[in-house]
Design an enzyme around this catalytic site. Structure first.
Site, PDB file in Angstrom:
ATOM      1  N   SER A 132      25.986  -4.749  -8.924  1.00 39.25           N
ATOM      2  CA  SER A 132      26.352  -5.897  -9.749  1.00 39.25           C
ATOM      3  C   SER A 132      26.510  -5.426 -11.181  1.00 39.25           C
ATOM      4  O   SER A 132      26.316  -4.244 -11.490  1.00 39.25           O
ATOM      5  CB  SER A 132      25.269  -6.972  -9.664  1.00 39.25           C
ATOM      6  OG  SER A 132      24.116  -6.506 -10.325  1.00 39.25           O
ATOM      7  N   LYS A 133      26.823  -6.343 -12.057  1.00 42.53           N
ATOM      8  CA  LYS A 133      27.009  -6.016 -13.472  1.00 42.53           C
ATOM      9  C   LYS A 133      25.776  -5.340 -14.055  1.00 42.53           C
ATOM     10  O   LYS A 133      25.874  -4.460 -14.888  1.00 42.53           O
ATOM     11  CB  LYS A 133      27.318  -7.290 -14.265  1.00 42.53           C
ATOM     12  CG  LYS A 133      28.687  -7.864 -13.954  1.00 42.53           C
ATOM     13  CD  LYS A 133      29.562  -7.930 -15.208  1.00 42.53           C
ATOM     14  CE  LYS A 133      31.019  -8.188 -14.867  1.00 42.53           C
ATOM     15  NZ  LYS A 133      31.235  -9.509 -14.264  1.00 42.53           N
TER      16      LYS A 133
END
Ligand code: GLU
Length: 322
Positions: free
Chosen positions: A253-254
């Protein structure tokens, strides 16, 4: 029969490393067989599209050293290669499906379906569409009757029974689509064509013989095979390549840093280092600098394992040092 492979990204941001993994696998698989390669932009879902990302993804793919025989920038006999320009092709396919009795209009909302809470939830986080909700009968020619279609989604009628296929990475897969998702949407109420329809119609129209893509799409495959058969086509060969996860085994994810091709490039990583690392994640030998042509020369899909590939922190530094 000659091989045709493809890459079909959605323009929802810069090319992620996970997408680059699927792209390299699809490209190397087609090229290793002397086959052709198609690049198709899957931009049907307007609101999710990030402006500029079509061009940026193409630049990122080219920076990696990958090319295509049909698609943006080269065109080809089966275009257009942007799904947003292919509405007439999808409508024609829907008409054909309606003639075969495979389609029905449906006004049951997502919310109504969610409220059928007693049923276990299937692939889309919704309970499988209950066959009792199908219209009891359809007037002949309903497809061209505006009133019959007003405010309705169009769903594909899934018959009972199992779909079996062999994936080159995962092995044999057997699924009862009637139990996992039931009748699925091919055109939404708001007029947007569904991913399942568009991908199948385009792969058939573009003569695609092998679909190499991320494992997250494995559970769409049985639905797509049903659609291909209903349209009178032959399913391609499938290979679903592993997803990338962080050291905790979670989908990247980010928070795990900007793992896009562009961010790595801006951090000083060179294309042949990233290509070599991706090839290693695909089971094609140790991580070392390699060109895509070198990967294709010895590419063997049989060496790709189904387990997610772990990306440890500091990838950019390790690749820069490769
Ligand atoms: N457009 C889909 C995505 O970006 C991929 C479709 C496919 O490969 O079948 O996830």
């Amino acid at each position: 029969m000659s091989v045709v492979g493809r890459f079909a990204p959605s323009p929802t941001g810069d090319l992620h490393v996970g997408s680059a993994l699927a792209l390299l696998a699809a490209w190397a698989s087609a090229r290793s067989a002397g086959g052709r390669f198609v690049y198709r932009v899957e931009d049907l879902d307007g609101p999710r599209a990030v402006p500029g990302s079509v061009d940026r993804q193409i630049e990122d793919a080219q920076w990696l050293g990958l090319d295509w025989d049909e698609g943006p920038g080269v065109d080809g006999p089966n275009g257009p290669y942007r799904q947003s320009e292919r509405g007439a092709v999808y409508e024609a396919a829907l008409r054909e499906l309606s003639k075969g009795g495979h389609l029905f209009p449906c006004r049951v909302s997502r919310k109504d379906l969610q409220e059928l809470a007693s049923a276990p939830h299937g692939h889309d986080g919704l309970p499988p569409y209950p066959a009792e909700l199908r219209p009891p009968s359809l007037a002949l020619g309903w497809f061209d009757d505006e009133a019959a279609r007003a405010d309705a989604a169009l769903r594909f009628r899934v018959e009972a029974g199992e779909v079996a296929f062999r994936d080159r990475v995962v092995g044999r897969v057997v699924e009862s689509v009637r139990h996992s998702v039931g009748d699925f949407v091919l055109k939404r109420r708001d007029g947007v064509y569904g991913y399942q329809l568009a991908v199948v119609v385009d792969d058939l129209a573009m003569g695609v013989t092998e679909v190499v893509r991320g494992m997250d799409l494995l559970d769409s495959t049985a639905r797509q095979i049903l659609l291909i058969r209903a349209l009178g086509g032959d399913p391609p060969v499938y290979a679903h390549v592993p997803l990338l996860v962080n050291a905790d085994g979670e989908k990247l994810s980010k928070r795990d840093g900007a793992l896009t091709v562009r961010a790595l490039r801006e951090a000083g990583v060179e294309a042949d280092a990233l290509v070599g690392w991706l090839a290693a994640a695909l089971g094609q030998g140790d991580a070392r600098r390699r060109t895509p042509q070198d990967v294709a020369a010895s590419f063997d899909v049989g060496r790709v394992g189904p387990e997610p590939a772990v990306v440890r922190d500091g990838l950019a530094d390790r690749l820069a040092a490769l």
